[in-house]
Enzyme design. Structure first.
Site, PDB file in Angstrom:
ATOM      1  N   ILE A 128       0.834  -1.199   0.000  1.00  0.00           N
ATOM      2  CA  ILE A 128       0.000   0.000   0.000  1.00  0.00           C
ATOM      3  C   ILE A 128       0.872   1.255   0.000  1.00  0.00           C
ATOM      4  CG2 ILE A 128      -1.620   1.349   1.395  1.00  0.00           C
ATOM      5  CD1 ILE A 128      -2.840  -1.370   2.252  1.00  0.00           C
ATOM      6  N   ARG A 141       2.290   1.914  -3.512  1.00  0.00           N
ATOM      7  CA  ARG A 141       1.306   2.489  -4.438  1.00  0.00           C
ATOM      8  C   ARG A 141       0.989   3.935  -4.078  1.00  0.00           C
ATOM      9  NH1 ARG A 141      -0.799  -2.723  -3.740  1.00  0.00           N
ATOM     10  NH2 ARG A 141      -2.369  -2.016  -2.242  1.00  0.00           N
ATOM     11  N   HIS A 172      -4.507   1.094  13.459  1.00  0.00           N
ATOM     12  CA  HIS A 172      -4.901   2.390  12.912  1.00  0.00           C
ATOM     13  C   HIS A 172      -5.265   3.410  13.978  1.00  0.00           C
ATOM     14  CE1 HIS A 172      -6.065   0.569   8.719  1.00  0.00           C
ATOM     15  NE2 HIS A 172      -4.779   0.505   8.980  1.00  0.00           N
ATOM     16  N   LYS A 184      -8.530   1.795   4.876  1.00  0.00           N
ATOM     17  CA  LYS A 184      -9.729   1.162   5.427  1.00  0.00           C
ATOM     18  C   LYS A 184      -9.336  -0.146   6.115  1.00  0.00           C
ATOM     19  CE  LYS A 184      -9.244  -1.976   2.291  1.00  0.00           C
ATOM     20  NZ  LYS A 184      -8.828  -3.343   2.709  1.00  0.00           N
ATOM     21  N   ASP A 233     -11.302  -6.542   5.832  1.00  0.00           N
ATOM     22  CA  ASP A 233     -10.394  -6.235   4.733  1.00  0.00           C
ATOM     23  C   ASP A 233     -11.138  -5.974   3.432  1.00  0.00           C
ATOM     24  OD1 ASP A 233      -8.206  -6.992   2.513  1.00  0.00           O
ATOM     25  OD2 ASP A 233      -7.200  -6.465   4.365  1.00  0.00           O
ATOM     26  N   ARG A 236       8.213   0.510  11.754  1.00  0.00           N
ATOM     27  CA  ARG A 236       8.731   0.031  13.044  1.00  0.00           C
ATOM     28  C   ARG A 236      10.203  -0.357  12.924  1.00  0.00           C
ATOM     29  NH1 ARG A 236       4.809  -4.780  14.350  1.00  0.00           N
ATOM     30  NH2 ARG A 236       5.270  -5.085  12.134  1.00  0.00           N
ATOM     31  N   ARG A 280      -2.114  -9.936   7.960  1.00  0.00           N
ATOM     32  CA  ARG A 280      -3.291  -9.131   8.267  1.00  0.00           C
ATOM     33  C   ARG A 280      -4.588  -9.897   8.008  1.00  0.00           C
ATOM     34  NH1 ARG A 280      -2.640  -6.846   2.884  1.00  0.00           N
ATOM     35  NH2 ARG A 280      -4.678  -6.726   1.839  1.00  0.00           N
TER      36      ARG A 280
END
Length: 335
Positions: A16, A19, A80, A98, A179, A38, A166
């Site tokens: 992500i 992109r 998040h 999201k 997801d 991290r 995830r």
């Protein structure tokens, strides 16, 4: 932002983040200046690969930097809330992958923090900003298909057990619903009004990771949405919206449709069919980034196309679905 540009930091060095760099650079009023991770090694490698001046392995230090105006959070779902809250309290604008948070109450709390500190906050629901979806909203508003009555949508694909964590780690918000189901539920909320009832069946692991679900949402006035998502099988990423005098097909991929097919008419007469196609800018995030940059530069704390209240409503629905799936799982185990 004294130069008329929003200076962005990306949090998360996964796909992500990669992109995001490319699409932000297609916006003349945006500048990508930093990466946060991290891992010091991952942050430095990402910065070098993408020509970024700043890299951080400490989120507090990133948020304290005077050279950053806004952050894009692209980390696993369950992280998040904490990352966004810290950035907002430091006076940074936040655009977050999201789902924005894991609960509706968490989303509303972030909205409160953003308003208190006078900074922008939005879930990165790029689907709403795509040219095809904007056109669909316009057509429905003009009455092109009559009153919307039924929506069907699906999105899913088989994720191997050794795939991205995830999907499979409950502590990270794993499963199909958070997801991918978030897109289909958001789509239904866009067109069908006030939700009245939810029914769902599916499969959920003992640890809470949902594998697949079929969802029916009933809205005031009787409109229905039938939605499917999965991480165990392919669910083609498309959908359609039926109205009293026509229908709109959302062509693949649902989260950034390449086109629409509008069918109108009344049988037995042959239907009138109009097909519209839309060019994709970059990876598809550009229209959303353009709108967010404009909102930030205008001093807004949210965007009218996707306010925090809309995000919280969808999260409330997902919590109810998740609870129903757990109840179904437990009932089957007891039986």
């Amino acid at each position: 932002m004294t130069s008329g540009k929003v200076r962005w930091a990306i949090v998360g060095t996964g796909g992500i983040g990669k992109r995001t760099v490319g699409d932000l650079r297609l916006c003349p009023d945006a500048e990508v200046v930093a990466i946060g991770s991290r891992s010091r090694a991952n942050a430095e490698a990402f910065a070098q690969a993408h020509g970024l001046a700043l890299s951080f392995d400490d989120h507090a230090q990133l948020c304290a930097s005077p050279d950053i105006d806004a952050v894009y959070i692209g980390t696993p779902h369950a992280t998040h809330f904490a990352l966004a809250a810290q950035a907002l309290r430091a006076g940074k604008h936040v655009l977050c992958e999201k789902p924005l948070t894991m609960t509706g109450d968490e989303a509303r709390e972030l909205g409160r923090i953003a308003a208190e500190h006078g900074v922008f906050l939005m879930e990165a629901m790029w689907m709403k900003f795509s040219p095809a979806m904007r056109k669909a909203v316009e057509l429905v508003g003009q009455g092109a298909i009559g009153e919307p009555r039924l929506l069907q949508a699906g999105l899913g694909y088989p994720v191997p057990p050794d795939g991205p964590k995830r999907f499979w780690d409950a502590a990270l918000g794993g499963g199909a619903l958070y997801d991918m189901g978030v897109y289909t539920i958001t789509l239904a909320q866009m067109f069908l009004g006030r939700l009245e009832a939810i029914s769902v069946t599916g499969r959920t692991q003992p640890d809470g990771v949902d594998l697949e679900e079929a969802i029916t949402l009933r809205y005031a006035g009787g409109a229905l949405a039938q939605l499917a998502t999965s991480i165990t099988c392919l669910v083609p990423p498309r959908g359609w919206l039926g109205g009293r005098s026509g229908a709109i097909d959302f062509l693949e991929p649902l989260f950034s449709p390449g086109g629409l097919k509008i069918t109108t008419g009344k049988p037995p007469a042959p239907p009138a069919v109009q097909e519209l196609s839309f060019a994709r800018e970059g990876a598809g995030y550009v229209p959303m980034f353009r709108a967010v940059n404009a909102a930030i530069l205008a001093g807004s704390t949210e965007h009218p196309l996707h306010p925090v209240s809309a995000t919280a409503e969808v999260l409330d629905i997902m919590q109810r679905i998740q609870a129903a799936l757990a109840q179904e799982r437990d009932a089957r185990s007891a039986g």
